[in-house]
Scaffold this active site. Structure first.
Site, PDB file in Angstrom:
ATOM      1  N   LYS A   1       0.736  -1.344   0.045  1.00 32.12           N
ATOM      2  CA  LYS A   1       0.056   0.023   0.066  1.00 32.12           C
ATOM      3  C   LYS A   1       1.010   1.304  -0.162  1.00 32.12           C
ATOM      4  O   LYS A   1       2.221   1.276   0.192  1.00 32.12           O
ATOM      5  CB  LYS A   1      -0.918  -0.062   1.313  1.00 32.12           C
ATOM      6  CG  LYS A   1      -0.198   0.014   2.700  1.00 32.12           C
ATOM      7  CD  LYS A   1      -1.131  -0.312   3.923  1.00 32.12           C
ATOM      8  CE  LYS A   1      -0.099  -0.457   5.073  1.00 32.12           C
ATOM      9  NZ  LYS A   1      -1.035  -1.047   5.999  1.00 32.12           N
TER      10      LYS A   1
ATOM     11  N   TYR B   1      18.018  28.779  11.129  1.00 35.08           N
ATOM     12  CA  TYR B   1      16.952  29.363  11.421  1.00 35.08           C
ATOM     13  C   TYR B   1      16.671  29.334  12.822  1.00 35.08           C
ATOM     14  O   TYR B   1      17.145  28.326  13.495  1.00 35.08           O
ATOM     15  CB  TYR B   1      15.578  28.660  11.037  1.00 35.08           C
ATOM     16  CG  TYR B   1      15.276  29.004   9.530  1.00 35.08           C
ATOM     17  CD1 TYR B   1      14.917  30.373   9.026  1.00 35.08           C
ATOM     18  CD2 TYR B   1      15.144  27.816   8.449  1.00 35.08           C
ATOM     19  CE1 TYR B   1      14.636  30.578   7.829  1.00 35.08           C
ATOM     20  CE2 TYR B   1      14.769  28.304   7.383  1.00 35.08           C
ATOM     21  CZ  TYR B   1      14.495  29.576   6.679  1.00 35.08           C
ATOM     22  OH  TYR B   1      14.212  29.863   5.542  1.00 35.08           O
TER      23      TYR B   1
HETATM   24  C1  LIG Z   1      -0.415  -1.997   6.607  1.00 40.32           C
HETATM   25  C2  LIG Z   1      -0.998  -3.439   7.047  1.00 40.32           C
HETATM   26  C3  LIG Z   1      -0.329  -4.507   7.081  1.00 40.32           C
HETATM   27  C4  LIG Z   1       1.285  -4.553   6.996  1.00 40.32           C
HETATM   28  O1  LIG Z   1       1.965  -4.022   8.178  1.00 40.32           O
HETATM   29  P1  LIG Z   1       3.358  -4.118   8.229  1.00 40.32           P
HETATM   30  O2  LIG Z   1       3.481  -3.641   9.856  1.00 40.32           O
HETATM   31  O3  LIG Z   1       3.876  -3.012   7.424  1.00 40.32           O
HETATM   32  O4  LIG Z   1       3.984  -5.526   7.975  1.00 40.32           O
HETATM   33  C5  LIG Z   1      -0.789  -5.763   7.278  1.00 40.32           C
HETATM   34  N1  LIG Z   1      -2.244  -5.929   7.331  1.00 40.32           N
HETATM   35  C6  LIG Z   1      -3.045  -4.455   7.385  1.00 40.32           C
HETATM   36  C7  LIG Z   1      -4.322  -4.727   7.760  1.00 40.32           C
HETATM   37  C8  LIG Z   1      -2.335  -3.541   7.105  1.00 40.32           C
HETATM   38  O5  LIG Z   1      -3.159  -2.290   7.201  1.00 40.32           O
END
Ligand SMILES: *Cc1c(COP(=O)(O)O)cnc(C)c1O
Length: 369
Positions: free
Chosen positions: A36, A259
């Protein structure tokens, strides 16, 4: 280091190697790759191709738009959609042969309507086992158990849940969620037919085989983040951020840098400017905390991080070793993403997904993939 002033290198071989390690570790279960958010910011197209070439056939995206983009890259892969879909997207999901994860009764109804019009459809169910964020509540599971018609037309491929504290191996939530998960699956068994089960994210994989079920859903570990924060990172490092020194200036004591005059020079120093800043995902919260490496020597970030620049104290180095054009290792090697994240007061996930698109990315892959 290529010509550019700043460059992000993504090692696709390391991503493939990480997937193989996780997939082997969960055997006889399987590891479905969660890619994702543009593969955690690293570029979904090259990442998906590399994983597919390594043997990964099953992927999760978060949103329908991400899944549709993935479908274009991998016409034949199995692609799940973690968020399900807002109503107008259900047809697009069906036409692209994507499998939504249904998170509440409304989504089950919408996908069921789509099935009533077009024939049986595959789906997954997400049950909430204590995170109180997403998924069917225990009450909704009871409703389904009592009204099996709600699942008509849907072939439930899998039931999944998500762990809240998997990176803390001794956290009581882990066992509690596992028990809640099994209880909810048992309630669904009579009405949902035979389905697979899934609970573990990256860190969940390292909690032991009782968390593996039929498949795990690693994301972060594929990209080199440490799934076991209290022990040595078992994953191969994936990214490297490098920049070149733009200019070096001598600063006398009692003067300040950057800054807000947030860093006061205590002794005559040489300060090197590197053109990467918070607009590139080099988070401002790492001001006066982070460090970089020049020829293997640790050099601290001094003063505030600007939108486009950071300043490093390179006084420790001979002048010839830190001058305009000298390559600086910003993230990677003995200063991995997790270490930079810790200095910025956040987690590696946020750093990866924030890494900017202003500088070029170079994808490294051997012919063997
Ligand atoms: C993002 C997500 C994962 C992956 O999690 P990681 O900690 O990055 O391995 C797995 N299951 C769901 C439902 C997620 O939203």
């Amino acid at each position: 280091m290529p010509e550019d002033a700043v460059c992000l290198t993504v090692d696709l071989d390391a991503i493939s190697q990480n997937w193989r390690l996780l997939n082997t570790r969960v055997r006889p279960a399987a590891a479905y790759a969660v890619i994702k958010a543009d593969a955690y910011g690293l570029g979904v197209e090259p990442v998906a191709r590399a994983l597919h070439a390594a043997g990964c056939q099953r992927f999760f995206a978060a949103w329908p738009a991400e899944a549709l983009a993935l479908r274009v890259v991998l016409p034949d892969a199995w692609v799940g959609v973690l968020m399900g879909a807002p109503s107008e997207d259900w047809t697009a999901l069906r036409e692209a042969r994507l499998v939504p994860v249904l998170n509440h009764l409304g989504q089950i109804e919408a996908w069921g309507d789509e099935a009533a019009r077009h024939g049986p459809l595959d789906a997954m169910l997400h049950v909430d086992t204590g995170m109180n964020r997403l998924g069917l509540t225990p009450g909704e599971v009871d409703t389904l158990a009592g009204e099996p018609d709600r699942l008509r037309g849907l072939q439930i491929q899998a039931v999944m849940s998500h762990l809240a504290c998997a990176e803390q191996a001794d956290h009581a939530m882990n066992g509690a969620q596992r028990e809640a998960f099994e209880a909810l699956c048992n309630k669904l068994q009579p009405v949902a037919g035979s389905f697979q089960t899934s609970l573990a994210n990256s860190s969940g994989i390292f909690l032991g085989s009782e968390y593996h079920y039929d498949f795990a859903r690693p994301g972060a570990a594929l990209f080199g983040l440490n799934p076991t924060p209290n022990t040595t990172n078992p994953m191969a490092e994936v990214i490297r951020l490098q920049g070149k020194i733009l200019q070096v200036r001598r600063v006398d004591s009692a003067e300040s840098v950057g800054y807000g005059a947030a860093f006061l020079v205590k002794q005559p120093s040489r300060i090197a400017t590197v053109p990467v800043g918070y607009a590139d995902g080099y988070l401002r919260s790492a001001s006066n905390q982070a460090s970089a490496r020049v020829g293997g020597v640790r050099v601290p970030v001094v003063g505030r991080i600007s939108m486009d620049m950071i300043t490093l104290d390179v006084s420790e180095l001979p002048e010839a070793n830190a001058r305009p054009g000298t390559v600086v290792e910003l993230i990677g090697g003995d200063y991995p993403v997790d270490a930079f994240a810790s200095d910025a007061g956040t987690i590696g996930y946020e750093i990866l997904t924030d890494l900017g698109r202003r500088y070029p990315r170079r994808y490294q892959q051997s012919a063997a993939g």
